[in-house]
Design a protein around this motif. Structure first.
Motif, short mmCIF file in Angstrom:
data_model
loop_
_atom_site.label_atom_id
_atom_site.label_comp_id
_atom_site.label_asym_id
_atom_site.label_seq_id
_atom_site.Cartn_x
_atom_site.Cartn_y
_atom_site.Cartn_z
N THR A 242 0.83 -1.20 0.00
CA THR A 242 0.00 0.00 0.00
C THR A 242 0.86 1.25 0.00
N ARG A 243 0.57 2.16 -0.90
CA ARG A 243 1.27 3.44 -0.97
C ARG A 243 0.67 4.40 0.06
N LEU A 244 1.52 4.91 0.97
CA LEU A 244 1.11 5.92 1.95
C LEU A 244 1.75 7.23 1.51
N GLU A 245 1.14 7.84 0.51
CA GLU A 245 1.78 8.95 -0.19
C GLU A 245 2.09 10.12 0.71
N GLU A 246 1.19 10.44 1.64
CA GLU A 246 1.41 11.59 2.50
C GLU A 246 2.66 11.42 3.37
N LYS A 247 2.97 10.18 3.72
CA LYS A 247 4.15 9.90 4.55
C LYS A 247 5.38 9.60 3.71
N GLY A 248 5.18 9.43 2.40
CA GLY A 248 6.30 9.06 1.54
C GLY A 248 6.80 7.66 1.80
N LEU A 249 5.88 6.78 2.26
CA LEU A 249 6.23 5.42 2.63
C LEU A 249 5.31 4.41 1.96
N TYR A 250 5.68 3.12 2.11
CA TYR A 250 4.86 2.01 1.63
C TYR A 250 4.77 0.98 2.76
N HIS A 251 3.62 0.33 2.83
CA HIS A 251 3.45 -0.71 3.85
C HIS A 251 3.21 -2.04 3.16
N VAL A 252 4.11 -2.99 3.41
CA VAL A 252 3.97 -4.34 2.88
C VAL A 252 3.31 -5.20 3.96
N LYS A 253 2.22 -5.85 3.59
CA LYS A 253 1.53 -6.72 4.54
C LYS A 253 1.49 -8.14 3.99
N VAL A 254 2.12 -9.06 4.73
CA VAL A 254 2.06 -10.47 4.39
C VAL A 254 0.98 -11.11 5.26
N PHE A 255 0.04 -11.79 4.63
CA PHE A 255 -1.10 -12.35 5.34
C PHE A 255 -0.81 -13.79 5.77
N PRO A 256 -1.54 -14.28 6.75
CA PRO A 256 -1.41 -15.70 7.12
C PRO A 256 -1.74 -16.59 5.93
N PRO A 257 -1.19 -17.79 5.87
CA PRO A 257 -1.48 -18.70 4.76
C PRO A 257 -2.97 -18.97 4.63
N LEU A 258 -3.44 -19.11 3.37
CA LEU A 258 -4.83 -19.50 3.12
C LEU A 258 -4.91 -21.01 3.31
N ALA A 259 -5.20 -21.41 4.53
CA ALA A 259 -5.11 -22.82 4.93
C ALA A 259 -6.10 -23.70 4.17
N GLU A 260 -7.19 -23.11 3.65
CA GLU A 260 -8.22 -23.91 2.96
C GLU A 260 -7.80 -24.33 1.57
N ILE A 261 -6.71 -23.74 1.06
CA ILE A 261 -6.24 -24.02 -0.30
C ILE A 261 -4.93 -24.80 -0.23
N PRO A 262 -4.83 -25.96 -0.90
CA PRO A 262 -5.83 -26.55 -1.81
C PRO A 262 -6.83 -27.41 -1.04
N SER A 263 -8.09 -27.34 -1.49
CA SER A 263 -9.14 -28.11 -0.83
C SER A 263 -9.43 -29.42 -1.56
N GLY A 264 -8.86 -29.56 -2.79
CA GLY A 264 -9.19 -30.70 -3.64
C GLY A 264 -10.30 -30.38 -4.61
N ASP A 265 -10.89 -29.19 -4.48
CA ASP A 265 -11.97 -28.74 -5.36
C ASP A 265 -11.54 -27.40 -5.96
N GLU A 266 -11.12 -27.41 -7.23
CA GLU A 266 -10.59 -26.20 -7.85
C GLU A 266 -11.63 -25.09 -7.96
N GLN A 267 -12.89 -25.43 -8.14
CA GLN A 267 -13.94 -24.43 -8.19
C GLN A 267 -14.05 -23.71 -6.84
N LYS A 268 -14.06 -24.48 -5.78
CA LYS A 268 -14.14 -23.90 -4.43
C LYS A 268 -12.93 -23.03 -4.14
N ASP A 269 -11.74 -23.49 -4.56
CA ASP A 269 -10.53 -22.72 -4.33
C ASP A 269 -10.55 -21.40 -5.10
#
Length: 322
Positions: A242-269
């Motif tokens: 995310t660009r935080l233009e007013e601060k002249g910075l960027y914030h990188v956010k790494v999310f927790p793993p999507l534990a439901e993928i792979p589910s064995g059902d590509e449509q659901k995934d």
């Protein structure tokens, strides 16, 4: 792939204009950050006025995804979005031409442990990216924070191709580049415990995917996310920049793993992937690349959302050369 090597053939006169433009881009990238933001917004205004086909696509996408917004609000969002696209050009120059030391001062990162944990136990990671306008500079931030193998599409212009690869590989010594079509190479990297960059949020046709809802609209969605995770025995770990233009910075956010993928059902995934992508797009709509034809492929019987592209006529060779 091998690291990019300079070739004398790249100095041919036919490439002098390309080299000149890269020289100008390099000089612009050395300007103060605030100046570059101002220049980027100016480029965005020009794009809004003259890139009519892209404007039409973005307007259609915003109407499909945010029908609840009044027309005036959507127009404001459109203008902010084109400014963000112009800024992205400046950010690409920063990523390719500014020093790692300069770039490190420009970002903060959250959730890096979600990449480090599988790396320590030798498990691969599908780093699920999304096409925000911060994509290029965000890739530089990630490669400085963790070894990442990136997907790569060769450019027709060999000078641009050389500079693009040099720019993308310069911040991560242990990072590699994989051709976008090199599925086997990607799987091998995942099986070796590597983190591989992958973005599933564009329309590559229904042959490579399934229809899954995005903002309530059926969207052709690649099933590669779940297939790579399954065959590569890897976790799916999304991230955003995310660009935080007013601060002249960027914030990188790494999310927790999507534990439901792979589910064995590509449509659901595919549905799960689009739900996650949509949530991030709603959080930061002005910085998403709405200029892409995300809903290009339609279910059978549905009318297209975008105007047909004009096909370029091939130049006929002179009779003497036939």
């Amino acid at each position: 792939m091998e690291k990019p090597h300079f070739r004398v053939a790249l100095l041919h006169p036919r490439y002098w204009l390309t080299w000149s433009l890269f020289g100008l881009w390099y000089l612009v990238a050395q300007l103060p950050y605030r100046w570059q933001m101002t220049l980027g917004r100016g480029v965005g205004k020009l794009m809004l006025r003259f890139a009519k086909s892209r404007r039409i696509i973005a307007e259609r996408n915003l109407a499909l995804c945010f029908p609840e917004l009044p027309p005036r609000k959507r127009e404001q969002l459109l203008r902010r979005n084109f400014a963000s696209n112009g800024i992205a050009l400046m950010e690409t120059g920063m990523a390719w031409f500014r020093s790692s030391q300069w770039l490190r001062k420009r970002f903060t990162i959250e959730g890096l442990e979600y990449l480090q944990a599988p790396h320590e136990r030798g498990q691969g990671v599908v780093m699920m990216a999304m096409h925000f306008t911060t994509l290029e500079i965000g890739a530089a931030f990630m490669s400085m924070s963790h070894p990442v193998d990136g997907m790569y599409r060769p450019h027709k212009n060999p000078v641009y191709d050389y500079m693009q690869r040099k720019g993308r590989e310069r911040h991560g010594e242990s990072s590699n580049v994989l051709q976008r079509k090199d599925v086997r190479g990607m799987l091998r990297a995942l099986q070796k415990g590597r983190a591989v960059w992958y973005a599933p949020d564009q329309d590559y046709g229904i042959k490579q995917g399934v229809f899954a809802p995005l903002f309530g609209v059926p969207a052709a969605t690649v099933t590669g996310t779940s297939r790579f995770a399954r065959v590569g025995r890897a976790q799916v770990v999304p991230y955003t920049v995310t660009r935080l233009e007013e601060k002249g910075l960027y914030h990188v956010k790494v999310f927790p793993p999507l534990a439901e993928i792979p589910s064995g059902d590509e449509q659901k995934d595919a549905v799960l992937v689009n739900q996650f992508v949509e949530a991030r797009m709603r959080e930061n709509p002005s910085q998403y690349m709405w200029v892409h034809r995300r809903f290009k492929t339609r279910p059978e019987g549905e009318e297209p959302f975008y105007p047909a592209r004009k096909r370029r006529r091939k130049k006929r060779k002179p009779l003497a050369s036939r």
